[in-house]
Design a protein around this motif. Structure first.
Motif, PDB file in Angstrom:
ATOM      1  N   ALA A  90     -39.314  48.068  62.023  1.00 36.43           N
ATOM      2  CA  ALA A  90     -37.939  48.405  61.646  1.00 36.43           C
ATOM      3  C   ALA A  90     -36.997  48.165  62.820  1.00 36.43           C
ATOM      4  CB  ALA A  90     -37.858  49.853  61.176  1.00 36.43           C
TER       5      ALA A  90
ATOM      6  N   ALA B 163     -40.080  50.171  55.930  1.00 31.00           N
ATOM      7  CA  ALA B 163     -39.849  51.566  55.545  1.00 31.00           C
ATOM      8  C   ALA B 163     -40.961  52.066  54.628  1.00 31.00           C
ATOM      9  CB  ALA B 163     -38.487  51.706  54.861  1.00 31.00           C
TER      10      ALA B 163
ATOM     11  N   ASP C 274     -42.495  51.718  62.244  1.00 35.79           N
ATOM     12  CA  ASP C 274     -41.286  51.962  63.030  1.00 35.79           C
ATOM     13  C   ASP C 274     -40.923  50.794  63.942  1.00 35.79           C
ATOM     14  OD1 ASP C 274     -41.266  54.472  61.866  1.00 35.79           O
ATOM     15  OD2 ASP C 274     -41.835  55.550  63.667  1.00 35.79           O
TER      16      ASP C 274
ATOM     17  N   MET D  56     -37.675  56.866  60.383  1.00 38.17           N
ATOM     18  CA  MET D  56     -36.837  55.760  59.928  1.00 38.17           C
ATOM     19  C   MET D  56     -35.552  56.256  59.284  1.00 38.17           C
ATOM     20  SD  MET D  56     -39.114  52.631  58.703  1.00 38.17           S
ATOM     21  CE  MET D  56     -40.767  52.531  59.299  1.00 38.17           C
TER      22      MET D  56
END
Length: 167
Positions: free
Chosen positions: A97, A89, A94, A129
């Protein structure tokens, strides 16, 4: 006695060098080299980082995936209490994540300051996110040690899209 101590010291020094290598391989996305370190995927280096945290922070996707496939715990914390998902984050990775979430990384884990991955995302304007974490049911009401939620952080940063997502 010295015949016992010298081999012991040599063995310990080899293990220390080997244990340190996993961190540089994770950081540099060197998956082939990581395969020699399967038993050390959850090791912690002198700076307090796991190989997974370093792989994620450095956007070494293949290394992060290998580590997770080989038993790395996604919610292990560094010395500040930050997890790999918080690192993703913070850095805006991305794909990392999404990878971590597919391995059940904890969205509501808090670091030593009480921040969560959602708070990191809202603070640093990582609105993709913010949306992703909310879709995965992150608790947007968690407050950090200063009493601020992800929405409060978005407001403090004038993150208009984040504010809209978190309201």
């Amino acid at each position: 006695m010295k015949y016992f101590i010298y081999p012991l010291m040599l063995l310990l020094s080899i293990h220390t060098v080997k244990a340190q290598d996993i961190f540089s391989y994770a950081r540099a996305n060197q998956v082939t080299e990581l395969s020699d370190f399967k038993s050390e995927v959850n090791a912690i280096n002198e700076q307090g980082y796991t190989p997974l945290v370093l792989a994620v922070y450095n956007n070494s996707y293949d290394a992060a995936k290998w580590l997770l496939e080989n038993g790395a715990q996604p919610d292990l914390k560094d010395r500040s209490g930050n997890t790999a998902l918080m690192g993703a984050a913070f850095k805006g990775h991305d794909d990392m994540a999404n990878l971590l979430l597919s391995y059940k990384a904890g969205l509501d884990v808090q670091n030593h300051n009480g921040a969560t991955a959602l708070i990191f995302a809202s603070t640093f304007g990582r609105n993709n996110m913010v949306k992703l974490f909310l879709e995965h049911k992150a608790d947007k009401n968690i407050k950090d040690n200063r009493g601020n939620s992800a929405l409060n952080h978005a407001i403090m940063q004038n993150n208009e899209e984040g504010i809209r997502l978190l309201e």
